[in-house]
Design a protein around this motif. Sequence first.
Motif, mmCIF file in Angstrom:
data_model
loop_
_atom_site.group_PDB
_atom_site.id
_atom_site.type_symbol
_atom_site.label_atom_id
_atom_site.label_comp_id
_atom_site.label_asym_id
_atom_site.label_seq_id
_atom_site.Cartn_x
_atom_site.Cartn_y
_atom_site.Cartn_z
ATOM 1 N N THR A 285 0.828 -1.208 0.000
ATOM 2 C CA THR A 285 0.000 0.000 0.000
ATOM 3 C C THR A 285 0.861 1.256 0.000
ATOM 4 N N ALA A 286 1.872 1.302 0.845
ATOM 5 C CA ALA A 286 2.731 2.482 0.933
ATOM 6 C C ALA A 286 3.458 2.744 -0.375
ATOM 7 N N HIS B 276 1.615 4.945 -2.806
ATOM 8 C CA HIS B 276 1.286 6.311 -2.409
ATOM 9 C C HIS B 276 1.716 7.279 -3.507
ATOM 10 N N PRO B 277 0.927 8.267 -3.832
ATOM 11 C CA PRO B 277 -0.221 8.849 -3.129
ATOM 12 C C PRO B 277 -1.566 8.178 -3.407
ATOM 13 N N LYS B 278 -1.566 7.082 -4.139
ATOM 14 C CA LYS B 278 -2.822 6.356 -4.401
ATOM 15 C C LYS B 278 -2.997 5.221 -3.396
ATOM 16 N N SER B 279 -2.558 5.456 -2.182
ATOM 17 C CA SER B 279 -2.564 4.421 -1.147
ATOM 18 C C SER B 279 -3.822 4.399 -0.302
ATOM 19 N N LEU C 172 -4.178 6.692 1.959
ATOM 20 C CA LEU C 172 -3.728 7.388 3.171
ATOM 21 C C LEU C 172 -3.517 8.861 2.871
ATOM 22 N N ASP C 173 -3.887 9.715 3.819
ATOM 23 C CA ASP C 173 -3.533 11.113 3.657
ATOM 24 C C ASP C 173 -2.047 11.270 3.985
ATOM 25 N N PHE D 179 0.382 8.604 5.988
ATOM 26 C CA PHE D 179 1.457 7.975 5.219
ATOM 27 C C PHE D 179 2.807 8.193 5.889
ATOM 28 N N ARG E 84 5.048 5.143 7.142
ATOM 29 C CA ARG E 84 6.361 4.954 6.519
ATOM 30 C C ARG E 84 7.469 5.046 7.564
ATOM 31 N N GLN F 90 5.038 13.230 -0.911
ATOM 32 C CA GLN F 90 3.596 13.427 -0.717
ATOM 33 C C GLN F 90 3.075 14.112 -1.916
#
Length: 176
Positions: free
Chosen positions: A136-137, A140-143, A145-146, A150, A154, A176
């Motif tokens: 998922t991480a 990111h940024p499509k994870s 999580l804001d 994140f 992380r 980010q």
Amino acid sequence: MKLLFLLLTFFAALFTPPASHQPYAVPALRRQFHEAATDETAGRRFHQLMSQYTERDAVVLAYKAASEAIMAKHTGGLFDKMDRVKAASRQFDEAVSLAPQQPEVRFLRFSIESNLPGFLGASKHVDEDRAFLVKTALQHPKSGLDAEAFDVMRDFLIARNHVSPDEAQLLRRIAQ
């Protein structure tokens, strides 16, 4: 009658705190969780707040479970500690069943289970959650999580050596 309704609506809006000031707003819960993890008084305050939560939002339920696990540190006897850990596990199961792909829910469960002593046998999801969180991480940024969540996730994964050196390097590169 319309004027009365408009006035009541206006005054209700004035006296209703914004979502960020609500007691179960996720950014506030993140801060309280962080404090509770390192300070007994904050932990007891956080648990008191979370024990009153009765809704079914998966992320908030995961914070409720985390508060129960944190209280296990501050409970006297071994049986009381085990009861707290079991209660937290049940609450995490409920939160994950409500939102199995929600990264913050899985991160909270991982952060608690990865810190439990192995002899308790209560760390059943560590490998599964770690793999999910890394995958998922790396998206990111499509994870889902804001930026704040994140960063916390992380940093935790890297600082606690829950990722390989190659994964840590990839995670550090994500902006980010």
